[in-house]
Design an enzyme around this catalytic site. Structure first.
Site, PDB file in Angstrom:
ATOM      1  N   ASN A   9     -27.053  15.736  35.448  1.00 10.85           N
ATOM      2  CA  ASN A   9     -27.987  15.990  36.556  1.00 10.85           C
ATOM      3  C   ASN A   9     -27.406  15.384  37.834  1.00 10.85           C
ATOM      4  OD1 ASN A   9     -30.145  16.308  38.271  1.00 10.85           O
ATOM      5  ND2 ASN A   9     -31.461  14.796  37.238  1.00 10.85           N
ATOM      6  N   TRP A  10     -26.877  16.252  38.681  1.00 11.62           N
ATOM      7  CA  TRP A  10     -26.235  15.758  39.912  1.00 11.62           C
ATOM      8  C   TRP A  10     -27.264  15.279  40.937  1.00 11.62           C
ATOM      9  CZ3 TRP A  10     -22.027  20.047  41.295  1.00 11.62           C
ATOM     10  CH2 TRP A  10     -21.131  20.146  40.226  1.00 11.62           C
ATOM     11  N   LYS A  11     -28.514  15.626  40.733  1.00  8.64           N
ATOM     12  CA  LYS A  11     -29.577  15.297  41.702  1.00  8.64           C
ATOM     13  C   LYS A  11     -29.179  15.799  43.099  1.00  8.64           C
ATOM     14  CE  LYS A  11     -30.751  11.334  38.902  1.00  8.64           C
ATOM     15  NZ  LYS A  11     -31.578  10.160  38.739  1.00  8.64           N
ATOM     16  N   HIS A  98     -38.754  16.732  35.644  1.00  8.44           N
ATOM     17  CA  HIS A  98     -38.023  15.468  35.834  1.00  8.44           C
ATOM     18  C   HIS A  98     -38.961  14.444  36.485  1.00  8.44           C
ATOM     19  CE1 HIS A  98     -35.126  12.513  37.191  1.00  8.44           C
ATOM     20  NE2 HIS A  98     -34.269  13.049  36.329  1.00  8.44           N
ATOM     21  N   GLU A 100     -38.561  12.277  38.683  1.00 10.31           N
ATOM     22  CA  GLU A 100     -38.493  12.164  40.148  1.00 10.31           C
ATOM     23  C   GLU A 100     -39.331  13.250  40.811  1.00 10.31           C
ATOM     24  OE1 GLU A 100     -34.221  12.056  40.432  1.00 10.31           O
ATOM     25  OE2 GLU A 100     -34.236  10.038  39.592  1.00 10.31           O
ATOM     26  N   GLY A 176     -31.730   5.476  36.501  1.00 12.85           N
ATOM     27  CA  GLY A 176     -31.075   4.953  37.702  1.00 12.85           C
ATOM     28  C   GLY A 176     -31.194   3.450  37.862  1.00 12.85           C
ATOM     29  N   SER A 216     -29.858   5.908  32.364  1.00  9.94           N
ATOM     30  CA  SER A 216     -28.700   5.013  32.414  1.00  9.94           C
ATOM     31  C   SER A 216     -27.792   5.156  31.199  1.00  9.94           C
ATOM     32  CB  SER A 216     -29.159   3.560  32.598  1.00  9.94           C
ATOM     33  OG  SER A 216     -29.871   3.425  33.813  1.00  9.94           O
ATOM     34  N   GLY A 237     -27.513  11.160  34.625  1.00  7.70           N
ATOM     35  CA  GLY A 237     -27.590  11.199  36.081  1.00  7.70           C
ATOM     36  C   GLY A 237     -26.327  10.638  36.710  1.00  7.70           C
ATOM     37  N   GLY A 238     -26.378   9.384  37.109  1.00  7.51           N
ATOM     38  CA  GLY A 238     -25.269   8.753  37.835  1.00  7.51           C
ATOM     39  C   GLY A 238     -23.898   8.963  37.196  1.00  7.51           C
TER      40      GLY A 238
HETATM   41  C1  PEP Z   1     -31.625  11.432  35.286  1.00  7.93           C
HETATM   42  O1  PEP Z   1     -31.771  11.543  36.483  1.00  7.93           O
HETATM   43  O2  PEP Z   1     -32.029  12.348  34.559  1.00  7.93           O
HETATM   44  C2  PEP Z   1     -30.971  10.234  34.753  1.00  7.93           C
HETATM   45  C3  PEP Z   1     -30.994  10.048  33.471  1.00  7.93           C
HETATM   46  O3  PEP Z   1     -30.374   9.389  35.658  1.00  7.93           O
HETATM   47  P1  PEP Z   1     -29.434   8.128  35.323  1.00  7.93           P
HETATM   48  O4  PEP Z   1     -28.511   8.533  34.210  1.00  7.93           O
HETATM   49  O5  PEP Z   1     -28.725   7.832  36.585  1.00  7.93           O
HETATM   50  O6  PEP Z   1     -30.347   7.011  34.879  1.00  7.93           O
END
Ligand code: PEP
Length: 253
Positions: A9-11, A98, A100, A176, A216, A237-238
């Site tokens: 997920n590049w967000k 999601h 967010e 995150g 994470s 994500g990250g």
């Molecule tokens: C996400 O946004 O779906 C996610 C899991 O982010 P991160 O891996 O950065 O916690």
């Protein structure tokens, strides 16, 4: 057999050029490595979706997803993008729910049920995100909360339609933050989600639905998380923003 899936997920990250570079690095990495992953999904901003979908045709394992869709196919909704438009550029999946978007865009369970319906009607596979806050976990209500999210937004679907659902369990406190669920916490929740699917749809759907962990998840902890019997991969994500890290995660089964 249910699929092993890693979704990135590049967000709201990457310029168009940076996104294409990242995609090409991932394609090269996949061509030059061994892995046991059945699907790798790049959840890009809308901007990148058409070009990344074209590039992904080069590598059988790769698919693209939008990070959201509207509840309608078209109309006077300035700034929105529909599932109908998403599938028209070659994307095959869409993230729905999601945390967010639940948090910043006030998306609730009934709205998400509509998004699920319109995505499926447009032949998109839905990656449905669910997960609890720290307060809910500390109060011991996390399993009931996640079950309710799933039941409210998905349990109106037919058994046939449910075959196009992937679930991503993402505890909000782990997204995150660098705080990852332990392998025991992830396994416990994934087991409970599967039990919930069993109660609604029976053993076949429960066993065949991929349930991804997100929060994470990174190149260091993916192997441990993916080794759990009910964890079928990750929503990342990250760590999906750097090809080398993302490729390591893909190789973590
Ligand atoms: C996400 O946004 O779906 C996610 C899991 O982010 P991160 O891996 O950065 O916690």
């Amino acid at each position: 057999m249910r699929k092993k899936i890693v979704a990135g997920n590049w967000k709201m990250n990457k310029t168009f050029a940076e996104g294409i570079t990242l995609t090409n690095e991932i394609i090269d990495g996949l061509k030059n490595s061994q892995h046991q992953c059945d699907q790798v999904i790049l959840c890009t901003p809308f901007l990148h979706l058409q070009k990344v979908s074209e590039l992904c045709n080069e590598e059988y394992v790769l698919h693209t997803a939008a990070q959201n869709c509207h509840t309608e196919n078209s109309g006077a909704y300035t700034g929105e993008i529909s599932a109908f438009m998403i599938q028209s550029v070659g994307a095959t999946h869409v993230l729905v729910g999601h945390s967010e978007r639940r948090m910043y865009n006030a998306e609730n369970n009934s709205m998400l049920a509509k998004k699920v319906d319109i995505a499926l009607a447009n032949q998109l596979t839905v990656v449905f995100c669910c997960g609890e806050s720290l307060e809910i976990r500390n109060a011991g209500n996390h399993i009931a909360f996640v079950n309710e999210q799933i039941e409210s937004s998905l349990f109106h679907l037919s058994k046939e339609a449910f075959k196009n659902i992937v679930i991503a369990y993402e505890p909000i406190w782990a997204i995150g933050t660098g705080l990852t669920a332990s392998k025991e916490q992830a396994q416990e929740m994934h087991f409970q989600i599967r039990a919930k699917l069993n109660s609604g749809y029976g053993e076949e759907i429960a066993n065949e639905t991929s349930i991804l962990y997100g929060g994470s998840c990174n190149a260091q902890n993916a192997k441990e998380l993916f080794s759990q019997p009910d964890v079928d991969g990750g929503l990342i994500g990250g760590a999906s923003l750097k090809a080398a890290d993302f490729l390591t995660i893909i190789q973590s089964f």
